[in-house]
Scaffold this motif. Sequence first.
Motif, PDB file in Angstrom:
ATOM      1  N   PRO A  84       2.353  -1.576  -6.380  1.00 38.52           N
ATOM      2  CA  PRO A  84       2.442  -3.229  -5.907  1.00 38.52           C
ATOM      3  C   PRO A  84       3.438  -3.126  -4.510  1.00 38.52           C
ATOM      4  O   PRO A  84       4.626  -2.533  -4.583  1.00 38.52           O
ATOM      5  N   VAL A  85       2.980  -3.851  -3.708  1.00 37.22           N
ATOM      6  CA  VAL A  85       3.858  -4.459  -2.923  1.00 37.22           C
ATOM      7  C   VAL A  85       4.332  -5.691  -2.844  1.00 37.22           C
ATOM      8  O   VAL A  85       3.386  -6.863  -2.848  1.00 37.22           O
ATOM      9  N   ASP A  86       5.415  -6.184  -2.912  1.00 39.67           N
ATOM     10  CA  ASP A  86       5.824  -7.582  -2.982  1.00 39.67           C
ATOM     11  C   ASP A  86       6.019  -8.441  -1.741  1.00 39.67           C
ATOM     12  O   ASP A  86       5.659  -9.446  -1.673  1.00 39.67           O
ATOM     13  N   VAL A  87       6.586  -7.931  -0.541  1.00 40.14           N
ATOM     14  CA  VAL A  87       6.788  -8.561   0.587  1.00 40.14           C
ATOM     15  C   VAL A  87       5.969  -7.466   1.666  1.00 40.14           C
ATOM     16  O   VAL A  87       6.452  -6.232   1.699  1.00 40.14           O
ATOM     17  N   LEU A  88       5.131  -7.912   2.541  1.00 39.14           N
ATOM     18  CA  LEU A  88       4.439  -7.334   3.438  1.00 39.14           C
ATOM     19  C   LEU A  88       5.248  -8.026   4.822  1.00 39.14           C
ATOM     20  O   LEU A  88       5.033  -9.292   4.979  1.00 39.14           O
ATOM     21  N   ILE A  89       6.249  -7.237   5.738  1.00 36.39           N
ATOM     22  CA  ILE A  89       6.814  -7.936   6.841  1.00 36.39           C
ATOM     23  C   ILE A  89       6.008  -7.161   8.127  1.00 36.39           C
ATOM     24  O   ILE A  89       6.279  -5.936   8.297  1.00 36.39           O
ATOM     25  N   PHE A 122      -3.403  -3.173   3.248  1.00 42.13           N
ATOM     26  CA  PHE A 122      -2.682  -3.063   2.064  1.00 42.13           C
ATOM     27  C   PHE A 122      -2.857  -4.189   0.975  1.00 42.13           C
ATOM     28  O   PHE A 122      -2.156  -4.506   0.341  1.00 42.13           O
ATOM     29  N   LEU A 123      -3.901  -5.030   1.120  1.00 50.12           N
ATOM     30  CA  LEU A 123      -4.316  -6.320   0.460  1.00 50.12           C
ATOM     31  C   LEU A 123      -4.361  -5.584  -1.090  1.00 50.12           C
ATOM     32  O   LEU A 123      -3.779  -6.327  -2.110  1.00 50.12           O
ATOM     33  N   PRO A 124      -5.063  -4.578  -1.594  1.00 49.93           N
ATOM     34  CA  PRO A 124      -4.994  -4.048  -2.633  1.00 49.93           C
ATOM     35  C   PRO A 124      -3.656  -4.004  -3.306  1.00 49.93           C
ATOM     36  O   PRO A 124      -3.417  -4.439  -4.502  1.00 49.93           O
ATOM     37  N   GLN A 125      -2.501  -3.579  -2.497  1.00 51.58           N
ATOM     38  CA  GLN A 125      -1.225  -3.319  -3.040  1.00 51.58           C
ATOM     39  C   GLN A 125      -0.460  -4.852  -3.565  1.00 51.58           C
ATOM     40  O   GLN A 125       0.202  -4.835  -4.267  1.00 51.58           O
ATOM     41  N   LEU A 126      -0.742  -5.582  -2.487  1.00 49.48           N
ATOM     42  CA  LEU A 126      -0.401  -6.926  -2.330  1.00 49.48           C
ATOM     43  C   LEU A 126      -0.775  -7.679  -3.679  1.00 49.48           C
ATOM     44  O   LEU A 126      -0.196  -8.554  -4.145  1.00 49.48           O
TER      45      LEU A 126
END
Length: 228
Positions: free
Chosen positions: A74-79, A118-122
């Motif tokens: 999982p990715v919590d924050v994408l900057i 990266f939407l699946p990880q978000l």
Amino acid sequence: MGTYLITGIGRGIGQELTRILLSRGDRVIGTVRDPGQVPAEWEAFVKNGRLELLKLDVRDEASIADAASRVNEPVDVLINNAGIIGPDRQSTLNMDFEGFLDTLRVNTLGPLRVVQAFLPQLRRSPQAKIVTISSRMGSLSYAKSDRIAYRASKAAVNKVMQGLATDLAVDGIAAIAVHPGWVQTDMGGSGADISVQQSAAGLVKLVDRLTLKETGGFFDWQGDAIPF
């Protein structure tokens, strides 16, 4: 502790954001076009798994897809931090059109491509956030015309983020655009208003407090809302 994906950590704001997050215990997945750009002091974080480096060029859809395929968490924050100022010649009366197109590829299409990849990880994070480094120079409330390719690319990415906020609200994912200030970086120059340390520290505070209530907004590095 969260997992942050940051594009363009080789220098400037991206590098300082990474320093702050690593120092407080977060995990960072950082993208660079050249892995040799990263500071030597980060090697320990790479070895202990707190920092993962991905080779990625936001201009290149295949590069983005390959990087996304390597992230299985999982990715919590994408900057979305990677960006360029654009060509030397970017006046409405004298435009380097290929340079203008490249500016749009990096500053506008790049962030959207990264989000989609990266939407699946978000979506695997319970409260994911998307933060795109934009600029007040893209605000339509300003009539200035210098650096018009850069200004137009930032105005466009602001609208893209607003649209993403609308479409991802059902998933509980917040998306905002942020003006980092006029920062003393290679892009901002040594005469800029604030240091990269001030900007990055303010951005981290903003990200920490961001909720769905603010999704779709445009903020400065101190957390104040600014006009589109």
